[in-house]
Scaffold this active site. Structure first.
Site, short mmCIF file in Angstrom:
data_model
loop_
_atom_site.label_atom_id
_atom_site.label_comp_id
_atom_site.label_asym_id
_atom_site.label_seq_id
_atom_site.Cartn_x
_atom_site.Cartn_y
_atom_site.Cartn_z
N GLU A 1 48.69 93.48 4.07
CA GLU A 1 48.42 93.46 5.51
C GLU A 1 49.69 93.55 6.36
O GLU A 1 49.71 94.25 7.39
CB GLU A 1 47.63 92.21 5.88
CG GLU A 1 46.17 92.23 5.47
CD GLU A 1 46.00 91.98 3.98
OE1 GLU A 1 44.93 92.36 3.44
OE2 GLU A 1 46.93 91.42 3.36
N ASP B 1 37.57 89.09 9.06
CA ASP B 1 38.70 89.88 9.54
C ASP B 1 38.35 91.34 9.81
O ASP B 1 38.57 91.87 10.90
CB ASP B 1 39.86 89.78 8.56
CG ASP B 1 39.42 90.08 7.12
OD1 ASP B 1 38.21 90.16 6.87
OD2 ASP B 1 40.31 90.25 6.26
N ARG C 1 36.76 100.04 -2.08
CA ARG C 1 37.68 100.45 -3.15
C ARG C 1 37.19 101.71 -3.87
O ARG C 1 37.94 102.68 -4.00
CB ARG C 1 37.86 99.31 -4.15
CG ARG C 1 38.41 98.03 -3.55
CD ARG C 1 38.75 97.02 -4.62
NE ARG C 1 38.98 95.68 -4.05
CZ ARG C 1 39.80 94.79 -4.57
NH1 ARG C 1 40.47 95.06 -5.67
NH2 ARG C 1 39.95 93.60 -4.01
N GLU D 1 33.34 95.03 -1.63
CA GLU D 1 34.52 95.38 -2.42
C GLU D 1 34.37 96.73 -3.10
O GLU D 1 35.32 97.52 -3.15
CB GLU D 1 34.79 94.29 -3.46
CG GLU D 1 35.19 92.94 -2.89
CD GLU D 1 36.58 92.95 -2.27
OE1 GLU D 1 37.29 93.95 -2.42
OE2 GLU D 1 36.95 91.94 -1.64
#
Length: 789
Positions: free
Chosen positions: A689, A553, A424, A420
């Site tokens: 998404e 994913d 980010r 993360e």
């Protein structure tokens, strides 16, 4: 008071008024300065104002010039300066220890100079050797000398290169050293970053020849024309171009510029004088001509990006290449359409709430008007930097940049999630650097990247999920020694780019080692990978579970995007991606009833589940991107079918917003919708998404239905998630339009991804962040393709 005695007064020295000489004469009162000023013509007033401005300007310049000359004086006497060569070498020749300085050719014997300090005679005391204050003063003087020679300001060294410092730096490469008795220049510092050294070498070879006499540069007609040429559609009128040319000429007469304040003050005064008389220069034009460097004169090599004639743009996108960035920033479209303006309005509303109630914190809680912390590193602010740049929000961007410069510190005892924080923070800083050209962001990115490196110190080279950026201690989650596959395989874009920019290969080598090990692992199913991997053994765990949702994913996404980022040269990545797409077709695809929607399910030990996370809606965009870069056309067909499904996940809900997880009906029942939602899965987190894939599909097909679908989603966000006091909130129930149950949390990716992709979706300019030039990381931060196709 208004009469003057010019003869005898009536009734005193005469009996008849006609015989007493002239009568009292009435005169008008003397005019005041304002009244005299009003009597002047417009031309006269303009000339007077201009002359006053010029006089004031030269007074200021004279004072600053004299002050600078005094600050250059050191312990050497005037006689020493007179005998000094006019062009001293940058580095003096080495001198033997036993050499007598009195016998050096060209120098007269002199007594050792005592320490000299400005001030009253009784205060000129000799400081002892090694005095801390004297050393600090000497260091400050050396830094000032480096500033004068290399153009690197103290603020630029501390906070990163800014526009004016960069201008002086590059202009200095093409200027001629001043003659006369001056303090010998210090050796200029070598640029730190590899791309700066490369840009300096390239541009120095293209530097114009400086004449041996007169001012710098050549004043032929071609040079004058280059000073005022502006690309369409923002070309100024001839009168404003003439103003620009005259301003440049005035600047040349008083060059070199003393400081940024002096330069802008001079431009402002000159420009105001022209604006008073011609009344043709609006405030916006003044801002563009001064702050963004549109009015400039040929001091030396320019690092402004070369713009294709067909490409519309604005001046806001020109700053990136000024730092020598190897991949220039994009150029904004000339104007925004109504839908793009609606996105900007949504962003400003969300940003206003964050700025007012959560400034500098990770996430906004809009309902309670407070904030929540995850890492304590201003996630929302960093995530939104490039979004503000793309939307053209200069004021907000500069304010956020100031916070990054003054407040963002990574030396704190806090555990951060490797995945993360990489996508980010590291991705956000790298993207902000590429778009703005501000080295501050690259400096911060390198610092943060170094603090993440302990996570890779594992027996298997598979990184831990968490690392303490203050202590350097990395560890897996408290409940297991496993990391998720998506976490360890979705950091490569950022680490590879960081190595390319800094020249330090350790980032790229650590990240690519993970890719190589995952490539060689057993336990895959036709290219599909399990969700977990052990950091000690380096092997997959929880075998038999395959999904394109959470925990797996972005593994598939980064296979393709790494291949694109590297210039389509790494065949191993392409092979793994193509094999995975075939595995998806073979094991995870199904069709729902009654609308026959194509969806991607999950496989659990050979058992198919008709469950599809909203996260899976990244797949249509990824497939379309691959087809754009030369992969089979059937990938685009599958992308369009899955895009329809993701849209139905929105429009079949009462609020028009998709649930976090959807279950698809596989039975022939007309009364039942295709998309089914369980009570625990009906929340919406403002995820990006679907709009991400809409952006790819519209950009690559030109079908406007994708824009219309995105417009419907934005309308639903504004209707059910917008908080009047500022910000947007996740909701708990997408099936209840009357009571959507806000969750009091605005994720950072709403500003960093969702609104950014919506803005790009509504743009009709294919050159706005071209997919042949940039590749987006999984947090929507654009990074340049190394070898654009």
């Amino acid at each position: 008071m208004g009469f003057i005695l010019s003869g005898p007064v009536q009734g005193v020295g005469c009996s008849a008024p006609p015989a007493c000489g002239p009568r009292l004469k009435e005169t008008s009162p003397p005019l005041s300065v304002p009244q005299k000023w009003k009597q002047l013509s417009r031309l006269q007033r303009t000339v007077v104002l201009f002359l006053l401005v010029v006089l004031m300007l030269f007074g200021i310049l004279s004072y600053v010039h004299v002050a600078n000359e005094w600050t250059a004086v050191d312990s050497r006497s005037a006689a020493a300066w007179r005998v000094k060569p006019a062009n001293p070498p940058v580095l003096p020749a080495p001198r033997k220890a036993a050499e007598n300085p009195e016998t050096v050719a060209g120098l007269s014997p002199q007594k050792p100079q005592r320490h000299f300090r400005r001030g009253p005679p009784n205060l000129q005391m000799r400081a002892p050797d090694g005095d801390a204050q004297e050393r600090r003063q000497a260091q400050a003087q050396r830094r000032a000398e480096v500033v004068g020679e290399a153009g690197w300001g103290a603020e630029a060294q501390r906070d990163g290169l800014r526009y004016w410092e960069r201008q002086r730096c590059w202009r200095g490469a093409g200027t001629k050293a001043e003659q006369g008795a001056r303090q010998p220049p210090k050796k200029a510092k070598v640029p730190r970053w590899p791309f700066q050294r490369q840009a300096l070498t390239t541009q120095a070879s293209q530097a114009p020849v400086v004449p041996e006499h007169g001012h710098q540069g050549s004043w032929d007609s071609g040079t004058l024309q280059s000073l005022v040429t502006m690309p369409a559609p923002l070309r100024l009128s001839p009168r404003v171009q003439c103003c620009s040319c005259v301003i440049n000429t005035c600047r040349r007469l008083v060059s070199p510029p003393v400081s940024r304040l002096h330069t802008q003050a001079y431009w402002f005064l000159c420009f105001c004088s022209f604006a008073v008389s011609w009344r043709v220069v609006p405030a916006r034009t003044w801002w563009r001509l001064t702050s963004l460097g549109r009015v400039q004169f040929p001091h030396g090599p320019s690092l402004r990006p070369k713009v294709p004639p067909r490409q519309p743009h604005s001046l806001w996108g020109h700053r990136a290449a000024l730092s020598g960035c190897p991949c220039p920033a994009f150029l904004l479209p000339a104007s925004q359409n109504e839908r793009q303006k609606a996105v900007v309005d949504a962003f400003l509303h969300a940003w206003a709430g964050y700025r007012k109630f959560a400034w500098g914190h990770d996430e906004l809680k809009p309902l309670t008007r407070s904030f929540s912390e995850w890492f304590g590193l201003g996630l929302t602010l960093i995530d939104a930097l490039d979004t503000m740049w793309i939307l053209g929000l200069k004021k907000e961007f500069q304010e956020a940049r100031k916070w990054v410069s003054r407040k963002l510190r990574f030396r704190k005892d806090v555990d951060v999630n490797l995945f993360e924080s990489t996508i980010r923070i590291l991705g956000g800083l790298l993207s902000a650097f590429h778009l703005s050209g501000d080295v501050l962001f690259l400096t911060k990115a390198e610092d943060f990247g170094n603090r993440l490196m302990p996570a890779f110190q594992t027996p298997s080279k598979i990184p831990y999920s968490f690392v303490n950026i203050g202590t350097g201690v990395a560890h897996p989650p408290r409940w297991t020694s496993d990391s998720t596959v998506a976490e360890v395989t979705s950091i490569q874009l950022e680490f590879r780019e960081l190595s390319r920019l800094t020249g330090d290969k350790k980032f790229q080598e650590a990240a690519e080692e993970v890719t190589k090990r995952v490539h060689a692992l057993h336990g895959k199913l036709d290219g599909l990978v399990p969700m977990f991997i052990n950091t000690n053994s380096g092997s997959f765990t929880h075998l038999g579970m395959f999904t394109l949702g959470a925990r797996a994913d972005s593994y598939y996404e980064y296979l393709l995007k790494q291949w694109i980022q590297g210039g389509k040269k790494e065949s191993q990545l392409l092979e793994d991606y193509l094999e995975a797409v075939d595995g998806i077709r073979k094991h995870l695809l199904a069709k729902s009833e009654p609308r026959k929607l194509t969806f991607v399910g999950e496989l659990n030990h050979g058992r198919f589940s008709a469950k599809m996370d909203h996260l899976v809606c990244f797949l249509p965009g990824t497939l379309a991107l691959g087809a754009h870069h030369g992969l089979p056309a059937e990938h685009m067909e599958l992308a369009q079918a899955l895009m329809d499904t993701c849209y139905q996940m929105y429009c079949q809900m009462e609020t028009g917003l998709s649930p976090e997880i959807a279950h698809f009906n596989l039975h022939h029942t007309k009364a039942v919708k295709d998309v089914q939602v369980k009570a625990a899965d009906r929340h919406n987190l403002l995820r990006p998404e679907t709009v991400e894939s809409l952006f790819y599909l519209y950009r690559l097909t030109g079908d406007r239905k994708y824009q219309d679908w995105g417009w419907e989603i934005l309308h639903s966000f504004n209707t059910y998630t917008r908080v009047p006091s500022g910000g947007y909130s996740s909701i708990s129930n997408v099936q209840d339009p009357r009571h959507p149950q806000p969750r009091d949390k605005m994720e950072s990716f709403f500003l960093g991804e969702t609104l950014k992709y919506l803005y790009l979706l509504f743009s009709d300019d294919p050159d706005l962040l071209s997919l042949d030039t940039y590749v987006f990381n999984t947090e929507a931060h654009p990074l340049p393709i190394w070898a654009p196709s």
